[in-house]
Design a protein around this motif. Structure first.
Motif, PDB file in Angstrom:
ATOM      1  N   GLN A 168       2.007  -1.837   6.521  1.00  0.00           N
ATOM      2  CA  GLN A 168       2.560  -2.428   5.307  1.00  0.00           C
ATOM      3  C   GLN A 168       1.440  -2.873   4.375  1.00  0.00           C
ATOM      4  OE1 GLN A 168       5.236  -5.560   6.588  1.00  0.00           O
ATOM      5  NE2 GLN A 168       6.982  -4.151   6.575  1.00  0.00           N
ATOM      6  N   ALA A 169       1.767  -2.941   3.105  1.00  0.00           N
ATOM      7  CA  ALA A 169       0.805  -3.431   2.126  1.00  0.00           C
ATOM      8  C   ALA A 169       0.299  -4.814   2.539  1.00  0.00           C
ATOM      9  CB  ALA A 169       1.445  -3.487   0.745  1.00  0.00           C
ATOM     10  N   SER A 217      -6.472  -5.670   3.475  1.00  0.00           N
ATOM     11  CA  SER A 217      -5.710  -5.822   2.220  1.00  0.00           C
ATOM     12  C   SER A 217      -5.290  -4.469   1.669  1.00  0.00           C
ATOM     13  CB  SER A 217      -6.547  -6.580   1.191  1.00  0.00           C
ATOM     14  OG  SER A 217      -6.925  -7.841   1.678  1.00  0.00           O
ATOM     15  N   LYS A 271      -3.388  -1.295   0.200  1.00  0.00           N
ATOM     16  CA  LYS A 271      -2.456  -1.118  -0.908  1.00  0.00           C
ATOM     17  C   LYS A 271      -1.796   0.254  -0.787  1.00  0.00           C
ATOM     18  CE  LYS A 271      -5.620  -3.690  -3.931  1.00  0.00           C
ATOM     19  NZ  LYS A 271      -6.403  -3.632  -5.195  1.00  0.00           N
ATOM     20  N   PRO A 272      -0.614   0.418  -1.364  1.00  0.00           N
ATOM     21  CA  PRO A 272       0.032   1.738  -1.315  1.00  0.00           C
ATOM     22  C   PRO A 272      -0.851   2.851  -1.869  1.00  0.00           C
ATOM     23  CG  PRO A 272       1.617   0.094  -1.994  1.00  0.00           C
ATOM     24  CD  PRO A 272       0.278  -0.607  -1.932  1.00  0.00           C
ATOM     25  N   GLU A 273      -1.680   2.529  -2.850  1.00  0.00           N
ATOM     26  CA  GLU A 273      -2.557   3.554  -3.426  1.00  0.00           C
ATOM     27  C   GLU A 273      -3.698   3.953  -2.501  1.00  0.00           C
ATOM     28  OE1 GLU A 273      -1.624   0.647  -4.829  1.00  0.00           O
ATOM     29  OE2 GLU A 273      -3.283  -0.237  -6.015  1.00  0.00           O
ATOM     30  N   THR A 277      -3.008   5.132   0.384  1.00  0.00           N
ATOM     31  CA  THR A 277      -2.401   6.178   1.194  1.00  0.00           C
ATOM     32  C   THR A 277      -3.093   7.516   0.959  1.00  0.00           C
ATOM     33  OG1 THR A 277      -0.235   5.099   1.254  1.00  0.00           O
ATOM     34  CG2 THR A 277      -0.282   7.485   1.607  1.00  0.00           C
ATOM     35  N   THR A 281      -1.023   5.704   5.859  1.00  0.00           N
ATOM     36  CA  THR A 281       0.094   5.504   4.966  1.00  0.00           C
ATOM     37  C   THR A 281       0.367   4.013   4.828  1.00  0.00           C
ATOM     38  OG1 THR A 281       1.094   7.598   5.673  1.00  0.00           O
ATOM     39  CG2 THR A 281       2.517   6.038   4.515  1.00  0.00           C
ATOM     40  N   VAL A 282       0.366   3.547   3.586  1.00  0.00           N
ATOM     41  CA  VAL A 282       0.587   2.131   3.311  1.00  0.00           C
ATOM     42  C   VAL A 282       1.910   1.999   2.573  1.00  0.00           C
ATOM     43  CG1 VAL A 282      -0.345   0.030   2.293  1.00  0.00           C
ATOM     44  CG2 VAL A 282      -1.898   1.813   3.136  1.00  0.00           C
ATOM     45  N   SER A 283       2.847   1.303   3.166  1.00  0.00           N
ATOM     46  CA  SER A 283       4.164   1.128   2.557  1.00  0.00           C
ATOM     47  C   SER A 283       4.198  -0.153   1.724  1.00  0.00           C
ATOM     48  CB  SER A 283       5.234   1.072   3.626  1.00  0.00           C
ATOM     49  OG  SER A 283       5.030  -0.033   4.482  1.00  0.00           O
ATOM     50  N   SER A 284       4.981  -0.110   0.677  1.00  0.00           N
ATOM     51  CA  SER A 284       5.074  -1.278  -0.219  1.00  0.00           C
ATOM     52  C   SER A 284       6.162  -2.236   0.223  1.00  0.00           C
ATOM     53  CB  SER A 284       5.342  -0.808  -1.645  1.00  0.00           C
ATOM     54  OG  SER A 284       6.525  -0.037  -1.687  1.00  0.00           O
TER      55      SER A 284
END
Length: 123
Positions: A13-14, A85, A87-89, A91, A120-123
């Motif tokens: 997760q983010a 820390s 972030k979705p970006e 990913t 993969t970072v989910s928001s």
């Protein structure tokens, strides 16, 4: 010849953290500068960070400064990318690379590449 194998990717997760590892086969691993790169879908591979053969010199792209840390353990032939820390970006598929010279930010200047590990970072 240097073989590189990444591990440690996954779904997070983010705001979370991951630590990637890159294990190298070369007996002369300690003489190689190591880089981390990433490639998101539909985008070009981009520089994330790099570390010199001794670990005394590092470089990062601006978007990860203060969040990501590269380190290496030459006794274990391994380089790490600690990612905090997230972030979705962030990913992307993350790959490590080796070059028998000083560190570089350029994809074309690395001689050996691993297959990559998905982050993969989910928001």
């Amino acid at each position: 010849q240097v073989q590189l194998v990444e591990s440690g990717g996954g779904l997070v997760q983010a705001g979370g953290s991951l630590r990637l590892s890159c294990a190298a086969s070369a007996r002369t691993f300690s003489t190689y500068a190591m880089g981390w790169f990433r490639q998101a879908p539909g985008k070009e591979r981009e520089f994330v960070g790099a570390i010199s053969w001794s670990g005394g010199n590092t470089a990062y792209t601006d978007s990860v400064k203060g969040r990501f840390t590269i380190s290496r353990d030459n006794a274990k032939n391994t380089v790490y990318l600690q990612m905090n820390s997230l972030k979705p970006e962030d990913t992307a598929v993350y790959s490590c690379a080796a070059r028998a010279r000083t560190i570089s930010r350029l994809v074309r200047e690395y001689d050996y590449w691993g297959q990559g590990t998905q982050v993969t970072v989910s928001s």
